[in-house]
Design a protein around this motif. Structure first.
Motif, PDB file in Angstrom:
ATOM      1  N   MET A 115      -2.782  50.856 -60.731  1.00  0.00           N
ATOM      2  CA  MET A 115      -2.654  49.366 -60.677  1.00  0.00           C
ATOM      3  C   MET A 115      -2.993  49.002 -62.141  1.00  0.00           C
ATOM      4  N   LEU A 116      -2.169  47.735 -62.388  1.00  0.00           N
ATOM      5  CA  LEU A 116      -2.228  47.109 -63.813  1.00  0.00           C
ATOM      6  C   LEU A 116      -2.751  45.795 -63.565  1.00  0.00           C
ATOM      7  N   LEU A 117      -4.094  45.353 -63.585  1.00  0.00           N
ATOM      8  CA  LEU A 117      -4.470  43.983 -63.718  1.00  0.00           C
ATOM      9  C   LEU A 117      -5.066  43.497 -64.966  1.00  0.00           C
ATOM     10  N   PRO A 118      -4.383  42.775 -65.801  1.00  0.00           N
ATOM     11  CA  PRO A 118      -5.184  42.236 -67.223  1.00  0.00           C
ATOM     12  C   PRO A 118      -6.063  41.459 -66.715  1.00  0.00           C
ATOM     13  N   VAL A 119      -7.246  41.293 -67.562  1.00  0.00           N
ATOM     14  CA  VAL A 119      -8.329  40.682 -67.381  1.00  0.00           C
ATOM     15  C   VAL A 119      -8.060  38.980 -67.031  1.00  0.00           C
ATOM     16  N   ASN A 120      -7.346  38.620 -67.796  1.00  0.00           N
ATOM     17  CA  ASN A 120      -6.885  37.142 -67.929  1.00  0.00           C
ATOM     18  C   ASN A 120      -5.855  36.720 -66.673  1.00  0.00           C
ATOM     19  N   SER A 121      -5.427  37.785 -65.862  1.00  0.00           N
ATOM     20  CA  SER A 121      -4.262  37.388 -64.923  1.00  0.00           C
ATOM     21  C   SER A 121      -4.555  36.779 -63.710  1.00  0.00           C
ATOM     22  N   VAL A 122      -3.692  36.095 -63.130  1.00  0.00           N
ATOM     23  CA  VAL A 122      -3.981  35.126 -61.850  1.00  0.00           C
ATOM     24  C   VAL A 122      -4.321  36.640 -60.803  1.00  0.00           C
ATOM     25  N   ASN A 123      -3.687  37.677 -60.825  1.00  0.00           N
ATOM     26  CA  ASN A 123      -3.828  38.688 -59.765  1.00  0.00           C
ATOM     27  C   ASN A 123      -5.155  39.052 -60.015  1.00  0.00           C
ATOM     28  N   ALA A 124      -5.567  39.314 -61.244  1.00  0.00           N
ATOM     29  CA  ALA A 124      -7.099  39.921 -61.137  1.00  0.00           C
ATOM     30  C   ALA A 124      -8.394  38.906 -60.484  1.00  0.00           C
ATOM     31  N   ALA A 125      -8.020  37.707 -60.583  1.00  0.00           N
ATOM     32  CA  ALA A 125      -9.005  36.738 -60.244  1.00  0.00           C
ATOM     33  C   ALA A 125      -9.329  37.062 -58.944  1.00  0.00           C
ATOM     34  N   MET A 126     -10.674  36.596 -58.624  1.00  0.00           N
ATOM     35  CA  MET A 126     -11.167  36.472 -57.178  1.00  0.00           C
ATOM     36  C   MET A 126     -10.323  35.571 -56.382  1.00  0.00           C
ATOM     37  N   ILE A 127     -10.283  35.748 -54.974  1.00  0.00           N
ATOM     38  CA  ILE A 127      -9.437  34.559 -54.286  1.00  0.00           C
ATOM     39  C   ILE A 127     -10.496  33.516 -54.365  1.00  0.00           C
ATOM     40  N   ASP A 128      -9.648  32.252 -54.038  1.00  0.00           N
ATOM     41  CA  ASP A 128     -10.666  31.074 -54.212  1.00  0.00           C
ATOM     42  C   ASP A 128     -11.610  30.902 -53.271  1.00  0.00           C
ATOM     43  N   GLU A 129     -11.486  31.382 -52.092  1.00  0.00           N
ATOM     44  CA  GLU A 129     -12.923  31.052 -51.091  1.00  0.00           C
ATOM     45  C   GLU A 129     -14.092  32.137 -51.632  1.00  0.00           C
TER      46      GLU A 129
END
Length: 233
Positions: A115-129
């Motif tokens: 997996m590739l998840l750059p630190v500032n990407s939307v995909n890497a963010a915790m879910i809103d809840e």
């Protein structure tokens, strides 16, 4: 509190007496692992890959558990810790380099762990809840375990934390790796059963059965809150 017999392994099936769980709420932290957009949301990340590969039907039970069981249980624990001014922490998969060269070999591999998840990407963010608030610790990992390759243990030691309540995904990989590492670093751990999920229920149940008692105490979210309340001074 007597363990749920469902999660008692061969080693403990003949035990009749189990010690009460003792903890200091002021020295207890919540850790939420990898509840990120990439893995949880149905409209982005891995869900889209599964749909493109024709494997989505196989993954629907996992996402149903996330939506109906795991996220609500994580939110219950999060709300409880915040309401009681207890420490909230997060561990998430996120690389510092856009090309991911700072990732460990496992995350550079082909297959599920690649997996590739750059630190500032939307995909890497915790879910809103379950998004972190100001003054809540978030550590970024390029490994399965939150402990390996981060300063999480040092931070918890600096804060005087003795017990860590763990929620997140997936039970048999990042959650299990983290719990074992925390146990080896002398922390007491509660794994919130309904606050975790694996690719299928069999993997989830098997891993919790392996870890229970020896590495952690496996409790439901309600049981975890009950234990903390009983230990309030």
């Amino acid at each position: 509190m007597k363990p749920n017999p469902k999660y008692l392994s061969f080693y403990y099936q003949t035990m009749t007496e189990f010690p009460d769980i003792e903890l200091d709420p002021k020295k207890t932290a919540l850790l939420i692992i990898d509840m990120q957009n990439e893995f949880v949301r149905r409209d982005m990340g891995e869900a889209l890959q599964f749909k493109e590969m024709g494997e989505w039907e196989r993954w629907i039970p996992f996402h149903d558990r996330l939506d109906n069981v795991t996220i609500p249980a994580c939110k219950k624990m999060l709300d409880y810790f915040r309401a009681n001014n207890m420490y909230v922490t997060y561990g998430r998969i996120a690389c510092l380099l856009d090309n991911g060269e700072d990732r460990c070999a496992v995350q550079k591999s082909e297959g599920w762990n690649g997996m590739l998840l750059p630190v500032n990407s939307v995909n890497a963010a915790m879910i809103d809840e379950l998004a972190p608030q100001d003054n809540e610790i978030v550590v970024n990992k390029t490994t399965d375990s939150v402990v390996t390759g981060t300063n999480y243990v040092r931070l918890m030691q600096n804060m005087g934390i003795e017990t860590i309540v763990v929620c997140g995904i997936v039970t048999d990989q990042c959650v299990a790796s983290t719990i074992r590492d925390l146990a080896d670093n002398d922390f007491k751990i509660i794994c919130v059963e309904d606050g975790c999920a694996a690719a299928d229920q069999e993997l989830h149940d098997a891993e919790l059965k392996i870890m229970n008692v020896i590495y952690c105490n496996v409790l439901s979210s309600d049981e975890t809150i009950e234990v903390i309340e009983k230990n309030r001074k």
